[in-house]
Design a protein around this motif. Structure first.
Motif, short mmCIF file in Angstrom:
data_model
loop_
_atom_site.label_atom_id
_atom_site.label_comp_id
_atom_site.label_asym_id
_atom_site.label_seq_id
_atom_site.Cartn_x
_atom_site.Cartn_y
_atom_site.Cartn_z
N ALA A 1 0.94 -1.12 -0.01
CA ALA A 1 0.29 0.00 0.11
C ALA A 1 1.09 1.11 0.07
CB ALA A 1 -0.92 0.10 1.15
N TYR A 2 2.07 1.12 0.85
CA TYR A 2 2.80 2.34 0.79
C TYR A 2 3.35 2.73 -0.51
CZ TYR A 2 6.60 5.34 2.40
OH TYR A 2 7.54 6.38 2.59
N ARG A 3 3.90 1.82 -1.35
CA ARG A 3 4.41 1.70 -2.63
C ARG A 3 3.51 2.26 -3.64
NH1 ARG A 3 8.50 -3.57 -2.83
NH2 ARG A 3 9.99 -2.54 -1.37
N ILE A 4 2.18 1.61 -3.45
CA ILE A 4 1.37 2.18 -4.52
C ILE A 4 0.87 3.51 -3.99
CG2 ILE A 4 -1.17 1.75 -5.15
CD1 ILE A 4 -0.59 -1.47 -4.41
N LEU A 5 0.48 3.75 -3.02
CA LEU A 5 0.30 5.52 -2.75
C LEU A 5 1.52 6.10 -3.00
CD1 LEU A 5 -1.49 7.36 -1.42
CD2 LEU A 5 -0.45 6.77 0.98
N TRP B 1 0.99 9.41 -6.06
CA TRP B 1 1.45 10.54 -5.63
C TRP B 1 2.49 11.23 -6.68
CZ3 TRP B 1 2.05 10.51 0.31
CH2 TRP B 1 0.53 10.28 0.85
N GLN B 2 3.25 10.50 -7.15
CA GLN B 2 4.47 10.75 -8.20
C GLN B 2 3.76 11.05 -9.32
OE1 GLN B 2 7.05 7.53 -7.46
NE2 GLN B 2 8.30 8.47 -5.87
N VAL B 3 2.86 10.29 -9.89
CA VAL B 3 2.13 10.36 -11.16
C VAL B 3 1.47 11.40 -11.16
CG1 VAL B 3 0.36 9.40 -12.67
CG2 VAL B 3 1.95 7.79 -11.58
N ALA B 4 0.75 11.90 -9.88
CA ALA B 4 -0.24 13.10 -9.75
C ALA B 4 0.64 14.26 -9.93
CB ALA B 4 -0.88 13.16 -8.54
N GLU B 5 1.99 14.22 -9.38
CA GLU B 5 2.73 15.37 -9.09
C GLU B 5 3.20 15.48 -10.50
OE1 GLU B 5 5.05 18.27 -7.93
OE2 GLU B 5 3.78 17.41 -6.61
N ARG B 6 3.58 14.52 -11.34
CA ARG B 6 4.06 14.79 -12.87
C ARG B 6 3.01 15.35 -13.59
NH1 ARG B 6 6.96 9.70 -11.87
NH2 ARG B 6 5.16 8.78 -13.03
N GLU B 7 1.88 14.97 -13.48
CA GLU B 7 0.63 15.44 -14.21
C GLU B 7 0.54 17.01 -13.95
OE1 GLU B 7 -2.43 12.72 -13.22
OE2 GLU B 7 -1.57 11.43 -14.84
N THR B 8 0.74 17.13 -12.40
CA THR B 8 0.48 18.83 -12.28
C THR B 8 1.58 19.34 -12.70
OG1 THR B 8 -0.73 18.10 -10.20
CG2 THR B 8 0.27 20.16 -10.25
N CYS B 9 2.56 18.95 -12.55
CA CYS B 9 3.94 19.77 -13.15
C CYS B 9 3.68 20.07 -14.55
CB CYS B 9 5.42 19.15 -12.81
SG CYS B 9 5.61 19.19 -10.99
N ALA B 10 3.40 18.90 -15.46
CA ALA B 10 3.19 19.05 -16.73
C ALA B 10 2.35 20.16 -17.27
CB ALA B 10 2.90 17.69 -17.28
N ALA B 11 1.00 20.25 -16.37
CA ALA B 11 0.17 21.15 -16.59
C ALA B 11 0.50 22.70 -16.38
CB ALA B 11 -1.17 20.90 -15.97
#
Length: 176
Positions: free
Chosen positions: A71-75, A79-89
């Motif tokens: 669960a820790y790794r998945i979470l 978050w890393q994917v969401a951060e990359r998407e936010t940074c890209a936007a």
């Protein structure tokens, strides 16, 4: 001997997993929420971690530890994917603002802004704006690729702040 993907669960093992799942699902969701996940995110992560446990059920020594580690790794990954998407936007919006600035229209302002950047950022940003990639800029300037990307990001942010001073105030008031 069956391969790891072909391991067959016995009836007893099949009976054990639902009992474990029922007893640990809600505490796991609560833990994920305390770690900072939203309720919806925690439920999704818990489901994925439980699925991983089910797939490895016959080989797990400590189900609780296994599920929490998964669960820790998945979470973190989510978050890393969401951060990359936010940074890209954010980068797209910043690039649009920088691209909309017509240097020919206000040449003195353009040179003032470019001179306000540190030398390394100015050189890297100009090369980036001319279409060079991080690897090419790294080769040209002798900077590491990570440093090139960092310099481009910092230059972009500084130029946006110079073009829109209100953005600094909005950033300063946004957040906890």
């Amino acid at each position: 001997m069956p391969s790891q993907t072909e391991i067959q669960l016995t009836q007893e093992q099949l009976a054990d997993f639902p009992v474990y799942y029922e007893g640990d699902y809600k505490p796991l969701v609560g833990l994920l929420i305390r770690w900072g996940a939203s309720k919806h995110e925690a439920e999704d992560v818990a489901q994925e971690a439980m699925l991983a446990a089910f797939m490895s059920w016959p080989t797990i020594q400590s189900p609780k530890a296994f599920v929490r580690k998964a669960a820790y790794r998945i979470l973190l990954r989510s978050w890393q994917v969401a951060e990359r998407e936010t940074c890209a936007a954010s980068r797209v919006a910043q690039d649009a603002m920088v691209d909309a600035f017509d240097a020919n229209e206000d040449l003195p302002k353009y040179w003032r802004m470019m001179r306000a950047l540190p030398d390394a950022q100015r050189v890297v940003f100009a090369l980036h704006h001319d279409g060079y990639g991080s690897s090419e800029i790294s080769e040209i300037t002798g900077q590491r690729r990570d440093t090139v990307r960092s310099n481009v990001r910092h230059a972009r942010q500084k130029l946006v702040r110079m073009m829109d001073p209100e953005s600094t105030r909005r950033e300063a008031t946004h957040g906890p």
